[in-house]
Scaffold this motif. Structure first.
Motif, PDB file in Angstrom:
ATOM      1  N   ILE A  93       0.805  -1.073   0.086  1.00  0.00           N
ATOM      2  CA  ILE A  93      -0.023   0.190   0.163  1.00  0.00           C
ATOM      3  C   ILE A  93       0.741   1.324  -0.177  1.00  0.00           C
ATOM      4  CG2 ILE A  93      -1.964  -1.187   1.095  1.00  0.00           C
ATOM      5  CD1 ILE A  93      -0.899   0.145   3.529  1.00  0.00           C
ATOM      6  N   CYS A 152      -2.810   6.191   1.352  1.00  0.00           N
ATOM      7  CA  CYS A 152      -4.060   5.398   0.992  1.00  0.00           C
ATOM      8  C   CYS A 152      -5.101   5.849   1.996  1.00  0.00           C
ATOM      9  CB  CYS A 152      -3.360   3.856   1.194  1.00  0.00           C
ATOM     10  SG  CYS A 152      -3.207   3.446   2.851  1.00  0.00           S
ATOM     11  N   GLU A 179      -8.044   1.827   4.058  1.00  0.00           N
ATOM     12  CA  GLU A 179      -7.072   1.024   3.278  1.00  0.00           C
ATOM     13  C   GLU A 179      -6.106   0.152   4.159  1.00  0.00           C
ATOM     14  OE1 GLU A 179      -5.098  -0.197  -0.929  1.00  0.00           O
ATOM     15  OE2 GLU A 179      -5.622   1.946  -0.393  1.00  0.00           O
ATOM     16  N   GLU A 189      -7.629  -2.274   6.352  1.00  0.00           N
ATOM     17  CA  GLU A 189      -7.900  -3.483   5.388  1.00  0.00           C
ATOM     18  C   GLU A 189      -6.988  -4.143   5.362  1.00  0.00           C
ATOM     19  OE1 GLU A 189      -9.894  -4.232   0.913  1.00  0.00           O
ATOM     20  OE2 GLU A 189      -9.835  -2.368   1.710  1.00  0.00           O
ATOM     21  N   ALA A 190      -5.639  -3.831   4.875  1.00  0.00           N
ATOM     22  CA  ALA A 190      -4.450  -4.515   4.566  1.00  0.00           C
ATOM     23  C   ALA A 190      -4.034  -5.286   5.887  1.00  0.00           C
ATOM     24  CB  ALA A 190      -3.359  -3.581   4.062  1.00  0.00           C
ATOM     25  N   HIS A 213      -2.679  -8.329   0.271  1.00  0.00           N
ATOM     26  CA  HIS A 213      -3.364  -7.049  -0.093  1.00  0.00           C
ATOM     27  C   HIS A 213      -2.595  -6.214  -1.054  1.00  0.00           C
ATOM     28  CE1 HIS A 213      -6.257  -3.605   0.288  1.00  0.00           C
ATOM     29  NE2 HIS A 213      -5.209  -2.932   0.191  1.00  0.00           N
ATOM     30  N   SER A 266      -2.497  -2.963  -3.316  1.00  0.00           N
ATOM     31  CA  SER A 266      -3.478  -1.766  -3.567  1.00  0.00           C
ATOM     32  C   SER A 266      -3.699  -1.482  -5.014  1.00  0.00           C
ATOM     33  CB  SER A 266      -2.831  -0.469  -3.173  1.00  0.00           C
ATOM     34  OG  SER A 266      -1.727  -0.024  -3.848  1.00  0.00           O
TER      35      SER A 266
END
Length: 213
Positions: free
Chosen positions: A102, A106, A110, A113-114, A124, A126
Motif C-alpha cells: 500500500i 492510502c 485501506e 483493510e490491509a 493485499h 493496492s
C-alpha cells in the motif's frame, strides 16, 4: 497472539500502524530501526508480519529484500511507502506472495483493510500498485517488439545524442537513423524523443543515469 515488526523510521506512520495493531490486545508489536535489528527480530519471531517502509530502510536493493523474505519464509510483509518504482513493484509482486503493498497516502481505511487481510494470511495489493504493475507489463511488451538496433538507438537518444551523431557513431546515413526513429515512435505510440526515453525508463530498458533529456 500475532507478532508484528514495525520497520519504518517515520514516527507518524509508526504511530498510526501501532495504534491500529494495539487495538487488539492479542497483538505484540516490536520496532526495528535498521536491517540488522529487523533480521534479529525475525530470527526470534519467524512468522511475524513486517510493516516496512523500504525507501527509509537500509536495504541495498530489492534483491536483498527478497532474499531476506525468502530466508524467513513464514513471515509476511506489508510494504508501506510514499513512492515505489514500477520496476520495484513488479519485482516484489511476482517474486513471492509474502509481499503486500500500500502507499502512505492510502488513508486509514485501506491500512486497516490491509492489516486485516494479513491477519488472515491473505495478500493485499493496492489498486494503485496493481495499475503500475500492469502498465509496466504493457510497456515491457511494447519494448520487446523493438529490434536490437532500435534499442541501441533508444539508448543513444537517452544520452542526448542527435540523429546526426547517432548516424556517425553507427556508420549509417542520417536517413537510416531517421527511419529507425520513426519506427520506434510508431511501435511505442509516442511522438517525441522525450516520450521514448520516459517509456524506456519505466520499462527498465535504460538506467536513470542515462537519461539526459
Amino acid at each position: 497472539m500475532a507478532n508484528y515488526i514495525l520497520a519504518d523510521n517515520q514516527d507518524l506512520t509508526c504511530f498510526a500502524v501501532e495504534s491500529l495493531l494495539r487495538s487488539d490486545e492479542r497483538n505484540v508489536v516490536y520496532r526495528a530501526s535498521d536491517r540488522a535489528g529487523l533480521m534479529q527480530l525475525l530470527k526470534e519471531h519467524e512468522s511475524a508480519t513486517v510493516v516496512l517502509d523500504y525507501t527509509l530502510f537500509d536495504f541495498a536493493d530489492v534483491e536483498q529484500l527478497v532474499i531476506v523474505s525468502e530466508r524467513f519464509a513464514l513471515s509476511q510483509w506489508l510494504l508501506v511507502s510514499d513512492m515505489l518504482s514500477p520496476a520495484f513493484l513488479r519485482k516484489v509482486v511476482y517474486a513471492t506472495h509474502q509481499f503486500s503493498i500500500i502507499f502512505k497516502d492510502c488513508g486509514l481505511g485501506e491500512l486497516r483493510e490491509a492489516l486485516q487481510t494479513l491477519s488472515h494470511h491473505g495478500r493485499h495489493i493496492s489498486q494503485r500498485a496493481l495499475e503500475v504493475v500492469i502498465s509496466q507489463q504493457h510497456e515491457n511488451e511494447a519494448m520487446d517488439i523493438l529490434t536490437e538496433t532500435e534499442r541501441e538507438i533508444v539508448h543513444a537518444i537517452a544520452q542526448g545524442k542527435t540523429t546526426k551523431e547517432i548516424a556517425a557513431e553507427r556508420y549509417s546515413s542520417v536517413h537510416t537513423v531517421t527511419t529507425h526513429r520513426k519506427n520506434i515512435f510508431r511501435k511505442l505510440g509516442v511522438n517525441t524523443a522525450h516520450e521514448v526515453v520516459k517509456y524506456a525508463l519505466r520499462a527498465g530498458l535504460i538506467d536513470q543515469a542515462e537519461f539526459y533529456i
